[in-house]
Design a protein around this motif. Structure first.
Motif, PDB file in Angstrom:
ATOM      1  N   VAL A 146      -4.804  -8.667   9.421  1.00  0.00           N
ATOM      2  CA  VAL A 146      -3.872  -7.583   9.116  1.00  0.00           C
ATOM      3  C   VAL A 146      -2.445  -8.097   9.276  1.00  0.00           C
ATOM      4  N   VAL A 147      -1.596  -7.837   8.287  1.00  0.00           N
ATOM      5  CA  VAL A 147      -0.182  -8.231   8.423  1.00  0.00           C
ATOM      6  C   VAL A 147       0.736  -7.017   8.532  1.00  0.00           C
ATOM      7  N   SER A 148       0.250  -5.856   8.128  1.00  0.00           N
ATOM      8  CA  SER A 148       1.073  -4.663   8.195  1.00  0.00           C
ATOM      9  C   SER A 148       0.176  -3.427   8.071  1.00  0.00           C
ATOM     10  N   ALA A 149       0.601  -2.316   8.642  1.00  0.00           N
ATOM     11  CA  ALA A 149      -0.266  -1.127   8.625  1.00  0.00           C
ATOM     12  C   ALA A 149       0.550   0.155   8.612  1.00  0.00           C
ATOM     13  N   VAL A 150      -0.052   1.181   8.033  1.00  0.00           N
ATOM     14  CA  VAL A 150       0.548   2.506   8.019  1.00  0.00           C
ATOM     15  C   VAL A 150      -0.600   3.507   7.933  1.00  0.00           C
ATOM     16  N   GLY A 151      -0.370   4.713   8.358  1.00  0.00           N
ATOM     17  CA  GLY A 151      -1.436   5.716   8.275  1.00  0.00           C
ATOM     18  C   GLY A 151      -0.861   7.113   8.287  1.00  0.00           C
ATOM     19  N   ASN A 152      -1.683   8.056   7.912  1.00  0.00           N
ATOM     20  CA  ASN A 152      -1.297   9.465   8.036  1.00  0.00           C
ATOM     21  C   ASN A 152      -2.491  10.222   8.615  1.00  0.00           C
ATOM     22  N   SER A 153      -2.523  11.518   8.483  1.00  0.00           N
ATOM     23  CA  SER A 153      -3.614  12.276   9.102  1.00  0.00           C
ATOM     24  C   SER A 153      -4.932  12.133   8.344  1.00  0.00           C
ATOM     25  N   TYR A 154      -4.903  11.550   7.145  1.00  0.00           N
ATOM     26  CA  TYR A 154      -6.119  11.417   6.323  1.00  0.00           C
ATOM     27  C   TYR A 154      -6.772  10.037   6.403  1.00  0.00           C
ATOM     28  N   PHE A 155      -5.946   8.997   6.442  1.00  0.00           N
ATOM     29  CA  PHE A 155      -6.507   7.637   6.408  1.00  0.00           C
ATOM     30  C   PHE A 155      -5.517   6.603   6.924  1.00  0.00           C
ATOM     31  N   ASP A 156      -6.034   5.402   7.154  1.00  0.00           N
ATOM     32  CA  ASP A 156      -5.208   4.271   7.589  1.00  0.00           C
ATOM     33  C   ASP A 156      -5.198   3.222   6.487  1.00  0.00           C
ATOM     34  N   ALA A 157      -4.038   2.651   6.222  1.00  0.00           N
ATOM     35  CA  ALA A 157      -3.907   1.636   5.175  1.00  0.00           C
ATOM     36  C   ALA A 157      -3.371   0.358   5.804  1.00  0.00           C
ATOM     37  N   TYR A 158      -4.027  -0.747   5.519  1.00  0.00           N
ATOM     38  CA  TYR A 158      -3.639  -2.043   6.073  1.00  0.00           C
ATOM     39  C   TYR A 158      -3.334  -3.016   4.947  1.00  0.00           C
ATOM     40  N   VAL A 159      -2.228  -3.725   5.058  1.00  0.00           N
ATOM     41  CA  VAL A 159      -1.972  -4.857   4.164  1.00  0.00           C
ATOM     42  C   VAL A 159      -2.557  -6.077   4.856  1.00  0.00           C
ATOM     43  N   LEU A 160      -3.315  -6.856   4.088  1.00  0.00           N
ATOM     44  CA  LEU A 160      -4.000  -8.019   4.659  1.00  0.00           C
ATOM     45  C   LEU A 160      -3.390  -9.320   4.161  1.00  0.00           C
ATOM     46  N   SER A 161      -3.603 -10.366   4.948  1.00  0.00           N
ATOM     47  CA  SER A 161      -3.195 -11.705   4.508  1.00  0.00           C
ATOM     48  C   SER A 161      -4.052 -12.080   3.308  1.00  0.00           C
ATOM     49  N   GLU A 162      -3.676 -13.110   2.607  1.00  0.00           N
ATOM     50  CA  GLU A 162      -4.334 -13.583   1.374  1.00  0.00           C
ATOM     51  C   GLU A 162      -3.757 -12.871   0.173  1.00  0.00           C
TER      52      GLU A 162
ATOM     53  N   ASN B 164       0.855  -1.175   0.000  1.00  0.00           N
ATOM     54  CA  ASN B 164       0.000   0.000   0.000  1.00  0.00           C
ATOM     55  C   ASN B 164       0.892   1.226   0.000  1.00  0.00           C
ATOM     56  N   GLY B 165       0.555   2.189  -0.820  1.00  0.00           N
ATOM     57  CA  GLY B 165       1.312   3.440  -0.845  1.00  0.00           C
ATOM     58  C   GLY B 165       0.413   4.605  -0.478  1.00  0.00           C
ATOM     59  N   ILE B 166       0.928   5.497   0.349  1.00  0.00           N
ATOM     60  CA  ILE B 166       0.192   6.715   0.697  1.00  0.00           C
ATOM     61  C   ILE B 166       0.850   7.863  -0.049  1.00  0.00           C
ATOM     62  N   ILE B 167       0.040   8.511  -0.876  1.00  0.00           N
ATOM     63  CA  ILE B 167       0.583   9.541  -1.770  1.00  0.00           C
ATOM     64  C   ILE B 167      -0.204  10.830  -1.566  1.00  0.00           C
ATOM     65  N   ASP B 168       0.483  11.940  -1.510  1.00  0.00           N
ATOM     66  CA  ASP B 168      -0.187  13.251  -1.486  1.00  0.00           C
ATOM     67  C   ASP B 168      -1.361  13.315  -0.521  1.00  0.00           C
ATOM     68  N   GLY B 169      -1.149  13.014   0.705  1.00  0.00           N
ATOM     69  CA  GLY B 169      -2.190  13.175   1.719  1.00  0.00           C
ATOM     70  C   GLY B 169      -3.248  12.115   1.696  1.00  0.00           C
ATOM     71  N   ASP B 170      -4.327  12.330   0.945  1.00  0.00           N
ATOM     72  CA  ASP B 170      -5.454  11.393   1.023  1.00  0.00           C
ATOM     73  C   ASP B 170      -5.482  10.395  -0.136  1.00  0.00           C
ATOM     74  N   ARG B 171      -4.424  10.336  -0.931  1.00  0.00           N
ATOM     75  CA  ARG B 171      -4.401   9.407  -2.080  1.00  0.00           C
ATOM     76  C   ARG B 171      -3.671   8.112  -1.717  1.00  0.00           C
ATOM     77  N   TYR B 172      -4.138   7.015  -2.290  1.00  0.00           N
ATOM     78  CA  TYR B 172      -3.448   5.747  -2.068  1.00  0.00           C
ATOM     79  C   TYR B 172      -3.103   5.096  -3.398  1.00  0.00           C
TER      80      TYR B 172
END
Lengths: 274, 64
Positions: B48-64, A171-179
């Motif tokens: 969930v196998v891995s995660a990252v986030g910023n002030s806008y959203f959270d992103a999770y890498v999942l198994s499978e 997963n990549g986080i790009i430019d704030g709210d973009r993925y």
């Protein structure tokens, strides 16, 4: 597989024999407790390589649509399901959308790329070396670097993971709210990679061309499809222009309109040698 | 799984919500605790196998 959680949006993308649609009811339950109401839903997928291995409700698109219809609240009254064809019967794009009366399509577009018959030499980079003691995180980081995935969006914050003995997700986080996201199944005979990103219709459209080119060159697939969901026609018209210089020829293009999603354009490409 | 193959083609679901209380929608679904997310993913058959986030959203890498 990937999960993206925004304050008022959630995206789940899963492969294998996962039962994705079973997430709807618990998600609606938790959202209701937070004071949130569902206003739109979009479900998409390509044609499965092993459709008979899929569990209910993913056995057929008809069953999936029934499941969606039954899981969604009645305020999502504008509903549409469609199978978008291509010249290759095994490559169709399945789309279901539902929205309430008030929901309008936003300015973001979504690009969903499915690639098969990956270049064998490149696909091998997504296998862990026997005896390698690396964890999924450290092996994933190495793959991101070695394959050029890290160069697709050099400024992105990347979260990557390598599966044992092979396979990769990022997963990549790009430019704030973009993925952006990439998933790879490298095994010969049924190799597959997906790339997905979002952008704004107000972006410089050369950016998406460059990103798409870089992503495709990581895998050099023999066959690929690109689905563009967008309210503007500026994006999908750039796709063929990005891919044809890489030796990929557009074999089919289908377009359909979906309430609250805008246009979905499904294009398929194969290498010129095919 | 058929033969020895692993199904690569993904299923993708996108859900949009709205709320009347701006204080709620500011963080919204991101207020969900990890246990609740795991319960949702359990229904899907992922973890969930891995995660990252910023002030806008959270992103999770999942198994499978």
């Amino acid at each position: 597989s990937s999960l993206f959680v925004y304050p008022t949006k959630i995206i789940i993308k899963t492969c294998g024999t996962t039962q994705l649609l079973k997430s709807i009811r618990p998600l609606l339950h938790y959202a209701r407790h937070l004071g949130l109401t569902l206003c739109s839903c979009r479900y998409t997928r390509g044609s499965f390589i092993f459709p008979k291995a899929q569990p209910f409700p993913h056995t057929t698109f008809k069953e999936e649509v029934i499941c969606l219809e039954e899981s969604l609240p009645t305020n999502l009254c504008r509903r549409k399901a469609s199978v978008m064809p291509s010249k290759t019967p095994s490559h169709s794009w399945h789309v279901f959308t539902a929205s309430d009366d008030a929901h309008l399509p936003g300015v973001l577009y979504t690009l969903e790329v499915c690639m098969t018959e990956l270049d064998r030499v490149l696909a091998r980079k997504f296998f862990q070396r026997p005896g390698d003691e690396k964890t999924g995180d450290t092996a994933g980081k190495e793959m991101t670097q070695l394959t050029g995935i890290g160069d697709i969006n050099p400024g992105a914050l990347i979260c990557d993971f390598a599966f044992d003995p092979c396979g990769y997700s990022m997963n990549g986080i790009i430019d704030g709210d973009r993925y952006s996201t990439i998933h790879v199944t490298p095994e010969d005979g049924y190799s597959y990679a997906s790339f997905e990103c979002v952008g704004s219709i107000y972006d410089d459209h050369d950016d998406v061309v460059q990103i798409l080119k870089k992503a495709v060159q990581v895998f050099r697939p023999a066959t690929m499809s690109v689905s563009t969901t967008c309210t503007s026609h500026e994006v999908w018209t750039r796709v063929a222009g990005a891919l044809e210089p890489l030796g990929l020829k557009c074999r089919s293009c289908a377009m359909d309109e979906f309430p609250a999603a805008g246009s979905v354009v499904f294009q398929t490409f194969t290498t010129r040698r095919k | 799984m058929a033969v020895s193959g692993f199904e690569g083609f993904e299923k993708r679901l996108e859900l949009h919500f709205f709320g009347d209380d701006p204080a709620v929608t500011e963080m919204g679904l991101r207020q969900l605790d990890f246990e609740s997310l795991e319960q949702v993913l359990h229904a899907v058959q992922c973890t969930v196998v891995s995660a990252v986030g910023n002030s806008y959203f959270d992103a999770y890498v999942l198994s499978e």
